[in-house]
Design a protein around this motif. Structure first.
Motif, PDB file in Angstrom:
ATOM      1  N   LYS A  62       0.856  -1.177   0.000  1.00  0.00           N
ATOM      2  CA  LYS A  62       0.000   0.000   0.000  1.00  0.00           C
ATOM      3  C   LYS A  62       0.893   1.228   0.000  1.00  0.00           C
ATOM      4  N   GLU A  63       0.426   2.283  -0.658  1.00  0.00           N
ATOM      5  CA  GLU A  63       1.231   3.491  -0.730  1.00  0.00           C
ATOM      6  C   GLU A  63       1.179   4.254   0.587  1.00  0.00           C
ATOM      7  N   GLN A  64       2.310   4.842   0.937  1.00  0.00           N
ATOM      8  CA  GLN A  64       2.425   5.628   2.159  1.00  0.00           C
ATOM      9  C   GLN A  64       3.350   6.807   1.872  1.00  0.00           C
ATOM     10  N   ILE A  65       3.359   7.780   2.780  1.00  0.00           N
ATOM     11  CA  ILE A  65       4.219   8.943   2.618  1.00  0.00           C
ATOM     12  C   ILE A  65       5.352   8.839   3.628  1.00  0.00           C
ATOM     13  N   ASP A  66       6.597   8.908   3.132  1.00  0.00           N
ATOM     14  CA  ASP A  66       7.774   8.942   3.992  1.00  0.00           C
ATOM     15  C   ASP A  66       8.271  10.382   4.054  1.00  0.00           C
ATOM     16  N   VAL A  67       8.327  10.933   5.267  1.00  0.00           N
ATOM     17  CA  VAL A  67       8.802  12.301   5.472  1.00  0.00           C
ATOM     18  C   VAL A  67      10.094  12.220   6.260  1.00  0.00           C
ATOM     19  N   GLN A  68      11.151  12.866   5.751  1.00  0.00           N
ATOM     20  CA  GLN A  68      12.430  12.853   6.454  1.00  0.00           C
ATOM     21  C   GLN A  68      12.352  13.774   7.664  1.00  0.00           C
ATOM     22  N   GLY A  69      12.869  13.291   8.770  1.00  0.00           N
ATOM     23  CA  GLY A  69      12.903  14.105   9.982  1.00  0.00           C
ATOM     24  C   GLY A  69      11.871  13.664  11.003  1.00  0.00           C
ATOM     25  N   ASP A  70      12.030  14.185  12.211  1.00  0.00           N
ATOM     26  CA  ASP A  70      11.147  13.851  13.326  1.00  0.00           C
ATOM     27  C   ASP A  70      10.067  14.932  13.449  1.00  0.00           C
ATOM     28  N   ILE A  71       8.955  14.720  12.765  1.00  0.00           N
ATOM     29  CA  ILE A  71       7.824  15.667  12.836  1.00  0.00           C
ATOM     30  C   ILE A  71       6.637  14.971  13.497  1.00  0.00           C
ATOM     31  N   PHE A  72       6.958  14.014  14.339  1.00  0.00           N
ATOM     32  CA  PHE A  72       5.984  13.104  14.932  1.00  0.00           C
ATOM     33  C   PHE A  72       4.823  13.824  15.613  1.00  0.00           C
ATOM     34  N   MET A  73       5.093  14.832  16.408  1.00  0.00           N
ATOM     35  CA  MET A  73       4.037  15.494  17.170  1.00  0.00           C
ATOM     36  C   MET A  73       3.389  16.649  16.408  1.00  0.00           C
ATOM     37  N   ASP A  74       4.132  17.308  15.529  1.00  0.00           N
ATOM     38  CA  ASP A  74       3.606  18.471  14.816  1.00  0.00           C
ATOM     39  C   ASP A  74       2.678  18.089  13.668  1.00  0.00           C
ATOM     40  N   ILE A  75       2.768  16.868  13.214  1.00  0.00           N
ATOM     41  CA  ILE A  75       2.051  16.481  11.995  1.00  0.00           C
ATOM     42  C   ILE A  75       0.541  16.366  12.207  1.00  0.00           C
ATOM     43  N   VAL A  76       0.104  16.023  13.414  1.00  0.00           N
ATOM     44  CA  VAL A  76      -1.327  15.849  13.676  1.00  0.00           C
ATOM     45  C   VAL A  76      -2.076  17.168  13.463  1.00  0.00           C
ATOM     46  N   GLU A  77      -1.548  18.240  14.028  1.00  0.00           N
ATOM     47  CA  GLU A  77      -2.185  19.546  13.882  1.00  0.00           C
ATOM     48  C   GLU A  77      -2.215  19.974  12.414  1.00  0.00           C
ATOM     49  N   PHE A  78      -1.115  19.710  11.695  1.00  0.00           N
ATOM     50  CA  PHE A  78      -1.059  20.080  10.280  1.00  0.00           C
ATOM     51  C   PHE A  78      -2.091  19.299   9.457  1.00  0.00           C
ATOM     52  N   ILE A  79      -2.240  18.002   9.738  1.00  0.00           N
ATOM     53  CA  ILE A  79      -3.194  17.169   8.981  1.00  0.00           C
ATOM     54  C   ILE A  79      -4.623  17.647   9.218  1.00  0.00           C
ATOM     55  N   THR A  80      -4.988  17.899  10.476  1.00  0.00           N
ATOM     56  CA  THR A  80      -6.374  18.303  10.777  1.00  0.00           C
ATOM     57  C   THR A  80      -6.696  19.690  10.241  1.00  0.00           C
ATOM     58  N   GLU A  81      -5.703  20.593  10.173  1.00  0.00           N
ATOM     59  CA  GLU A  81      -5.945  21.937   9.625  1.00  0.00           C
ATOM     60  C   GLU A  81      -6.001  21.921   8.100  1.00  0.00           C
ATOM     61  N   THR A  82      -5.115  21.140   7.477  1.00  0.00           N
ATOM     62  CA  THR A  82      -5.033  21.123   6.014  1.00  0.00           C
ATOM     63  C   THR A  82      -6.192  20.346   5.397  1.00  0.00           C
ATOM     64  N   TRP A  83      -6.550  19.221   6.019  1.00  0.00           N
ATOM     65  CA  TRP A  83      -7.637  18.375   5.496  1.00  0.00           C
ATOM     66  C   TRP A  83      -8.699  18.209   6.580  1.00  0.00           C
ATOM     67  N   PRO A  84      -9.718  19.076   6.587  1.00  0.00           N
ATOM     68  CA  PRO A  84     -10.744  19.003   7.636  1.00  0.00           C
ATOM     69  C   PRO A  84     -11.564  17.712   7.596  1.00  0.00           C
ATOM     70  N   ASP A  85     -11.515  16.969   6.486  1.00  0.00           N
ATOM     71  CA  ASP A  85     -12.242  15.690   6.411  1.00  0.00           C
ATOM     72  C   ASP A  85     -11.638  14.632   7.332  1.00  0.00           C
ATOM     73  N   VAL A  86     -10.390  14.839   7.761  1.00  0.00           N
ATOM     74  CA  VAL A  86      -9.711  13.870   8.630  1.00  0.00           C
ATOM     75  C   VAL A  86      -9.901  14.298  10.078  1.00  0.00           C
ATOM     76  N   PRO A  87     -10.762  13.601  10.834  1.00  0.00           N
ATOM     77  CA  PRO A  87     -10.947  13.973  12.240  1.00  0.00           C
ATOM     78  C   PRO A  87      -9.743  13.535  13.081  1.00  0.00           C
ATOM     79  N   GLU A  88      -9.495  14.252  14.151  1.00  0.00           N
ATOM     80  CA  GLU A  88      -8.357  13.921  15.011  1.00  0.00           C
ATOM     81  C   GLU A  88      -8.538  12.557  15.670  1.00  0.00           C
TER      82      GLU A  88
END
Length: 197
Positions: free
Chosen positions: A156-182
């Motif tokens: 299955k396809e996935q996104i690999d992001v270089q670096g440790d953005i483990f905690m910051d990514i949740v806020e970015f996902i929910t703001e950028t794509w409102p269809d994805v609930p937290e």
């Protein structure tokens, strides 16, 4: 001159879709028994002694109401014909196993390589109708790092992001794509799946 061999006629169970002689190895043998008593009594003679006539009639009526008539077919697999019942919407794998539908959830995992470098893996954004190539560009731009769409170990396809953005990514996902609930975002830490919310 030798005579041409005739094709073997196979009787398929209308309940589990396996050949009748393999019903006992399928997942729904108890449900198959009434159909087998009515259509293949020679394969399982001990079922006639076990089964009660009233039970057989009751289950036969249930099968007919579900669109699985007690009449057997030979030569062709029963799944080859279109079914009007809602039960057939579930995808069945060989052996009668039921294929589970993918849950709509985003899974974020951090992998450390060479004891220093981290990769944050984001899986499941495509289940919300998000194009992964666009998502990887937005992630790379936001966090000023490399991000790419790759095939994971389960193909299955996935996104690999270089670096440790483990905690910051949740806020970015929910703001950028409102269809994805937290509540649909999960972290994988130490092999355990933990909710982000």
């Amino acid at each position: 001159m030798a005579e041409k061999p005739q094709p073997v006629q196979v009787l398929y169970c209308r309940v589990c879709t396996l050949p009748a002689e393999y019903c006992e190895f399928g997942p729904d043998f108890e449900k198959c028994k009434p159909w087998l008593i009515a259509n293949a009594p020679d394969l399982y003679p001990n079922l006639l002694q076990e089964g009660n006539e009233k039970d057989v009639e009751k289950v036969s009526e249930q099968l007919q109401s579900a669109g699985l008539s007690s009449g057997g077919r030979t030569g062709a697999h029963p799944s080859g014909e279109p079914s009007s019942s809602k039960q057939e919407e579930v995808k069945r794998l060989p052996g009668g196993k039921v294929k589970k539908k993918d849950k709509q959830e985003v899974v974020i995992e951090k992998i450390t390589r060479n004891k220093r470098k981290c990769i944050t893996i984001v899986k499941g954004l495509d289940l919300f109708g998000i194009k992964l190539s666009d998502a990887s560009k937005k992630l790379g731009k936001k966090f000023a790092t490399g991000a790419s769409v790759v095939k994971g170990p389960t193909e299955k396809e996935q996104i690999d992001v270089q670096g440790d953005i483990f905690m910051d990514i949740v806020e970015f996902i929910t703001e950028t794509w409102p269809d994805v609930p937290e509540t649909a975002i999960y972290f994988i830490e130490d092999g355990r799946k933990l909710p982000a919310a």
